[in-house]
Design a protein around this motif. Structure first.
Motif, PDB file in Angstrom:
ATOM      1  N   LEU A  13       0.676  -1.000   0.232  1.00  0.00           N
ATOM      2  CA  LEU A  13       0.090  -0.106   0.337  1.00  0.00           C
ATOM      3  C   LEU A  13       0.451   1.658   0.274  1.00  0.00           C
ATOM      4  N   ILE A  14       0.587   2.389  -0.666  1.00  0.00           N
ATOM      5  CA  ILE A  14       1.599   2.705  -0.137  1.00  0.00           C
ATOM      6  C   ILE A  14       0.044   4.513  -1.090  1.00  0.00           C
ATOM      7  N   TYR A  15       0.552   5.734   0.234  1.00  0.00           N
ATOM      8  CA  TYR A  15       0.108   6.249   0.884  1.00  0.00           C
ATOM      9  C   TYR A  15       0.060   7.836   0.482  1.00  0.00           C
ATOM     10  N   THR A  16      -0.376   8.543  -0.147  1.00  0.00           N
ATOM     11  CA  THR A  16      -0.246   9.899   0.135  1.00  0.00           C
ATOM     12  C   THR A  16      -1.048  11.078   0.083  1.00  0.00           C
ATOM     13  N   LEU A  17      -0.693  12.122  -0.440  1.00  0.00           N
ATOM     14  CA  LEU A  17      -2.111  13.231  -0.614  1.00  0.00           C
ATOM     15  C   LEU A  17      -2.182  14.322  -1.056  1.00  0.00           C
ATOM     16  N   PHE A  18      -2.866  15.068  -1.352  1.00  0.00           N
ATOM     17  CA  PHE A  18      -2.567  15.230  -2.503  1.00  0.00           C
ATOM     18  C   PHE A  18      -3.542  16.601  -2.488  1.00  0.00           C
ATOM     19  N   GLY A  19      -3.191  17.934  -2.572  1.00  0.00           N
ATOM     20  CA  GLY A  19      -3.829  19.857  -2.672  1.00  0.00           C
ATOM     21  C   GLY A  19      -5.033  19.462  -2.978  1.00  0.00           C
ATOM     22  N   LEU A  20      -5.371  19.170  -4.147  1.00  0.00           N
ATOM     23  CA  LEU A  20      -7.056  19.070  -5.567  1.00  0.00           C
ATOM     24  C   LEU A  20      -6.876  17.643  -5.726  1.00  0.00           C
ATOM     25  N   SER A  21      -8.129  17.648  -5.255  1.00  0.00           N
ATOM     26  CA  SER A  21      -9.068  16.285  -5.710  1.00  0.00           C
ATOM     27  C   SER A  21      -8.402  16.008  -6.714  1.00  0.00           C
ATOM     28  N   PRO A  47      -6.300  12.423   1.036  1.00  0.00           N
ATOM     29  CA  PRO A  47      -5.667  11.371   0.543  1.00  0.00           C
ATOM     30  C   PRO A  47      -6.257   9.854   0.145  1.00  0.00           C
ATOM     31  N   VAL A  48      -5.499   9.539  -0.579  1.00  0.00           N
ATOM     32  CA  VAL A  48      -5.216   9.095  -1.767  1.00  0.00           C
ATOM     33  C   VAL A  48      -4.490   7.654  -0.762  1.00  0.00           C
ATOM     34  N   LEU A  49      -4.899   6.301  -1.593  1.00  0.00           N
ATOM     35  CA  LEU A  49      -4.499   4.166  -0.655  1.00  0.00           C
ATOM     36  C   LEU A  49      -4.027   3.979  -2.382  1.00  0.00           C
ATOM     37  N   LEU A  50      -2.481   3.353  -3.372  1.00  0.00           N
ATOM     38  CA  LEU A  50      -2.698   3.094  -4.331  1.00  0.00           C
ATOM     39  C   LEU A  50      -2.226   1.922  -3.336  1.00  0.00           C
ATOM     40  N   LYS A  51      -2.597   0.733  -4.427  1.00  0.00           N
ATOM     41  CA  LYS A  51      -2.616  -0.663  -4.058  1.00  0.00           C
ATOM     42  C   LYS A  51      -1.658  -1.274  -5.163  1.00  0.00           C
ATOM     43  N   THR A  52      -0.036  -1.575  -4.472  1.00  0.00           N
ATOM     44  CA  THR A  52       0.230  -2.434  -6.334  1.00  0.00           C
ATOM     45  C   THR A  52       0.795  -3.623  -5.437  1.00  0.00           C
ATOM     46  N   VAL A  53       1.785  -3.815  -5.681  1.00  0.00           N
ATOM     47  CA  VAL A  53       2.908  -5.043  -6.230  1.00  0.00           C
ATOM     48  C   VAL A  53       4.094  -4.836  -5.078  1.00  0.00           C
ATOM     49  N   ALA A  59       9.164   1.467  -7.944  1.00  0.00           N
ATOM     50  CA  ALA A  59       8.932   2.265  -9.631  1.00  0.00           C
ATOM     51  C   ALA A  59       7.614   3.096  -9.277  1.00  0.00           C
ATOM     52  N   ALA A  60       6.147   2.760  -8.619  1.00  0.00           N
ATOM     53  CA  ALA A  60       5.287   3.344  -8.280  1.00  0.00           C
ATOM     54  C   ALA A  60       5.590   4.780  -7.957  1.00  0.00           C
ATOM     55  N   MET A  61       6.582   4.421  -6.638  1.00  0.00           N
ATOM     56  CA  MET A  61       6.843   5.925  -5.841  1.00  0.00           C
ATOM     57  C   MET A  61       7.296   6.584  -6.704  1.00  0.00           C
ATOM     58  N   ALA A  62       8.672   6.062  -7.318  1.00  0.00           N
ATOM     59  CA  ALA A  62       9.265   7.228  -8.352  1.00  0.00           C
ATOM     60  C   ALA A  62       8.728   8.116  -9.004  1.00  0.00           C
ATOM     61  N   ALA A  67       4.108  13.150   0.800  1.00  0.00           N
ATOM     62  CA  ALA A  67       4.668  12.667   1.696  1.00  0.00           C
ATOM     63  C   ALA A  67       4.221  11.472   1.638  1.00  0.00           C
ATOM     64  N   ILE A  68       5.026  10.110   0.996  1.00  0.00           N
ATOM     65  CA  ILE A  68       4.935   9.194   0.244  1.00  0.00           C
ATOM     66  C   ILE A  68       5.023   8.215   0.654  1.00  0.00           C
ATOM     67  N   LEU A  69       4.206   7.465   1.436  1.00  0.00           N
ATOM     68  CA  LEU A  69       4.550   6.624   2.699  1.00  0.00           C
ATOM     69  C   LEU A  69       4.015   5.398   2.239  1.00  0.00           C
ATOM     70  N   CYS A  70       5.126   4.204   2.355  1.00  0.00           N
ATOM     71  CA  CYS A  70       4.975   2.332   1.693  1.00  0.00           C
ATOM     72  C   CYS A  70       4.679   1.151   2.653  1.00  0.00           C
TER      73      CYS A  70
END
Length: 107
Positions: free
Chosen positions: A7-15, A57-63, A69-72, A84-87
């Protein structure tokens, strides 16, 4: 055997930015899906100033094999100077979901 879900968590200023970035990552097959969470209020110090902002906030799902690569890519697409990019690993996952998730991303 499927690749370990992460799981990768991040936040954005705009939807709209959150949706655009998530769609890009999905189309590039770096993530399988994104969950957009209701707006929140973030409080923090930035460059010596107290800030209180609405963020999306958005929760991104990958493997695991695609996480770096997704975080970069997320960092290059993000408008924040220091996003903020947390995995973290999803140590326990339904096997059928893990198989679907793994099949959605390029490895």
């Amino acid at each position: 055997m499927t690749d370990q879900p992460v799981l990768i968590y991040t936040l954005f200023g705009l939807s709209a930015e959150a949706k655009h970035v998530a769609r890009t990552l999905i189309e590039e097959r770096l993530i399988a899906c994104a969950n957009h969470i209701a707006p929140i209020v973030s409080q923090y110090i930035w460059e010596g100033e107290y800030c209180e902002e609405r963020e999306y906030p958005v929760l991104l799902k990958t493997v695991e094999s695609q996480a770096e690569a997704a975080m970069a890519r997320l960092k290059t697409l993000h408008s924040y100077d220091t996003p903020a990019i947390l995995c973290w690993s999803a140590d326990q996952c339904d096997p059928d979901y893990a198989k679907w998730l793994s099949g959605q991303v390029d490895k």
